[in-house]
Design a protein around this motif. Sequence first.
Motif, PDB file in Angstrom:
ATOM      1  N   THR A  51       0.833  -1.209   0.000  1.00 27.66           N
ATOM      2  CA  THR A  51       0.000   0.000   0.000  1.00 27.66           C
ATOM      3  C   THR A  51       0.866   1.258   0.000  1.00 27.66           C
ATOM      4  OG1 THR A  51      -1.754  -1.173   1.197  1.00 27.66           O
ATOM      5  CG2 THR A  51      -1.800   1.240   1.263  1.00 27.66           C
ATOM      6  N   LEU A  52       1.899   1.263   0.820  1.00 21.96           N
ATOM      7  CA  LEU A  52       2.777   2.429   0.880  1.00 21.96           C
ATOM      8  C   LEU A  52       3.471   2.672  -0.459  1.00 21.96           C
ATOM      9  CD1 LEU A  52       4.367   1.914   4.409  1.00 21.96           C
ATOM     10  CD2 LEU A  52       2.617   3.577   3.764  1.00 21.96           C
ATOM     11  N   LYS A  53       3.875   1.588  -1.135  1.00 26.68           N
ATOM     12  CA  LYS A  53       4.524   1.722  -2.441  1.00 26.68           C
ATOM     13  C   LYS A  53       3.566   2.318  -3.467  1.00 26.68           C
ATOM     14  CE  LYS A  53       7.860  -2.077  -1.995  1.00 26.68           C
ATOM     15  NZ  LYS A  53       8.277  -3.401  -2.534  1.00 26.68           N
ATOM     16  N   ALA A  54       2.348   1.787  -3.517  1.00 30.53           N
ATOM     17  CA  ALA A  54       1.369   2.285  -4.492  1.00 30.53           C
ATOM     18  C   ALA A  54       1.041   3.745  -4.225  1.00 30.53           C
ATOM     19  CB  ALA A  54       0.111   1.428  -4.451  1.00 30.53           C
ATOM     20  N   ARG A  55       0.836   4.104  -2.962  1.00 37.00           N
ATOM     21  CA  ARG A  55       0.486   5.492  -2.632  1.00 37.00           C
ATOM     22  C   ARG A  55       1.631   6.452  -2.962  1.00 37.00           C
ATOM     23  NH1 ARG A  55      -2.418   4.685   3.335  1.00 37.00           N
ATOM     24  NH2 ARG A  55      -4.374   3.758   2.559  1.00 37.00           N
ATOM     25  N   ALA A  56       2.868   6.013  -2.733  1.00 35.40           N
ATOM     26  CA  ALA A  56       4.013   6.877  -3.027  1.00 35.40           C
ATOM     27  C   ALA A  56       4.089   7.179  -4.521  1.00 35.40           C
ATOM     28  CB  ALA A  56       5.299   6.214  -2.555  1.00 35.40           C
ATOM     29  N   VAL A  57       3.813   6.192  -5.362  1.00 32.89           N
ATOM     30  CA  VAL A  57       3.851   6.415  -6.806  1.00 32.89           C
ATOM     31  C   VAL A  57       2.685   7.284  -7.250  1.00 32.89           C
ATOM     32  CG1 VAL A  57       3.626   5.269  -9.047  1.00 32.89           C
ATOM     33  CG2 VAL A  57       5.193   4.361  -7.336  1.00 32.89           C
ATOM     34  N   VAL A  58       1.494   7.015  -6.730  1.00 32.90           N
ATOM     35  CA  VAL A  58       0.324   7.823  -7.094  1.00 32.90           C
ATOM     36  C   VAL A  58       0.551   9.290  -6.747  1.00 32.90           C
ATOM     37  CG1 VAL A  58      -2.097   8.287  -6.499  1.00 32.90           C
ATOM     38  CG2 VAL A  58      -1.359   5.955  -6.994  1.00 32.90           C
ATOM     39  N   ALA A  59       1.212   9.547  -5.635  1.00 36.81           N
ATOM     40  CA  ALA A  59       1.438  10.925  -5.192  1.00 36.81           C
ATOM     41  C   ALA A  59       2.260  11.723  -6.191  1.00 36.81           C
ATOM     42  CB  ALA A  59       2.132  10.927  -3.839  1.00 36.81           C
ATOM     43  N   ASN A  60       3.017  11.034  -7.036  1.00 34.07           N
ATOM     44  CA  ASN A  60       3.878  11.729  -7.994  1.00 34.07           C
ATOM     45  C   ASN A  60       3.410  11.609  -9.433  1.00 34.07           C
ATOM     46  OD1 ASN A  60       6.110  12.758  -6.271  1.00 34.07           O
ATOM     47  ND2 ASN A  60       6.384  10.598  -5.794  1.00 34.07           N
ATOM     48  N   LEU A  61       2.234  11.016  -9.653  1.00 30.31           N
ATOM     49  CA  LEU A  61       1.705  10.923 -11.012  1.00 30.31           C
ATOM     50  C   LEU A  61       1.257  12.293 -11.507  1.00 30.31           C
ATOM     51  CD1 LEU A  61      -0.513   7.680 -11.094  1.00 30.31           C
ATOM     52  CD2 LEU A  61       1.818   7.987 -11.935  1.00 30.31           C
TER      53      LEU A  61
END
Length: 396
Positions: A51-61
Amino acid sequence: MSVRLVLASASPARLQTLRSAGVEPEVIVSGVDEDNITAESPGELARLLATLKARAVVANLTDHGTVLGCDSVLEFDGVAYGKPGTPDVARERLRAMRGRTGVLHTGHCLIDTNAKQELRELESTKVFFADLTDAEIDAYVATGEPLVVAGSFTVDGLGGPFVTGVEGDYHNVVGLSLPLLRRMLAQVDIAWPELWKTTSTYTYDEDVAYSYDDTRGGLPRAQAAAAAVDSLLPKGGRVLELAVGTGIVGAELVALGNLVHGVDLSPAMLQHARLRLPGHVLAADAATLPVADRRCDAVVAIWLLHLLDDSEPVIAEVARVLRTDGVFITTTEKTDASRYADGRVPTDARSQDALSHLVATAARHGLVLDGATTFPGPTRNTGQTPLYTLTRFRRT
């Protein structure tokens, strides 16, 4: 509307699992530091990390996408085993696991920014380990592979013969459950066959890739290059080869006992590299590597920099992914080697692999000249044999 699937993971095995299923995702590495995160159980830890990995990437899309984060943890005797990191830890774990059974948990987090949904799931698979001898464990640890994978083993790599069976989804042990992912995508109204339509269409001439090795010295040149690189490499670390091409040099480095991952922009070249380095190569630009900061012990670039218009973006990326005291090993002055072999006079124009240029550029990014060696290339029609130079820079 086409589906933009983003894989928030640097794992070559996860990428290969998707590609084998006909899916070509975009890879964006999250950069999440896994070492200081805890949870109440191994399964919950895997799900939390995903979850943390997915959220970190979404935050920079900067545009909409469907982001998949994954993380794997081996549960053994109620304890969560991630990547061991050192040979001693890997050896101790493998001795404890031999002849017994563990549970491989893979957390999956799917975030669809169009549907504004976040799904979090866990898939767990029993893994049965062979009763390994001490000699087998020592030999396996010496390859470096168990140091960088969850639970200190793989089922799709060198560790495959040491897994006697699995109970559940095999792909989950590799790092990603395809059936679970299909169900999660359906919940955000994405049918699995839609992902096939997003697979990239490539136009690189396969004939060039097919004949590439034979027209450039073949196995003898690759073996000479690999032996020279190996003499400059730290032992037991993770090696990333830029512009891995057909994987011919990388495979020779593996034969010398190194753990090698490779990246290349050419899909046609990568088709050959995947046969030599299965599960350890992916498509990526050397100037935008899908690798988190300070994760590599060594980066290798053989006959790459002289092809570039500007080598600085690549050197900056190398410095970013190298650990402190990690090394960058690259061929230098290749253009001059070719000039001399062809009986031509060097011009004033300097290539991006010119040593004077590289020393200055590397210094701007915390890399210092640390060593060098040479190796011979194939003898040309002129009867002359080019002598290639390998130069090592160390991350300060």
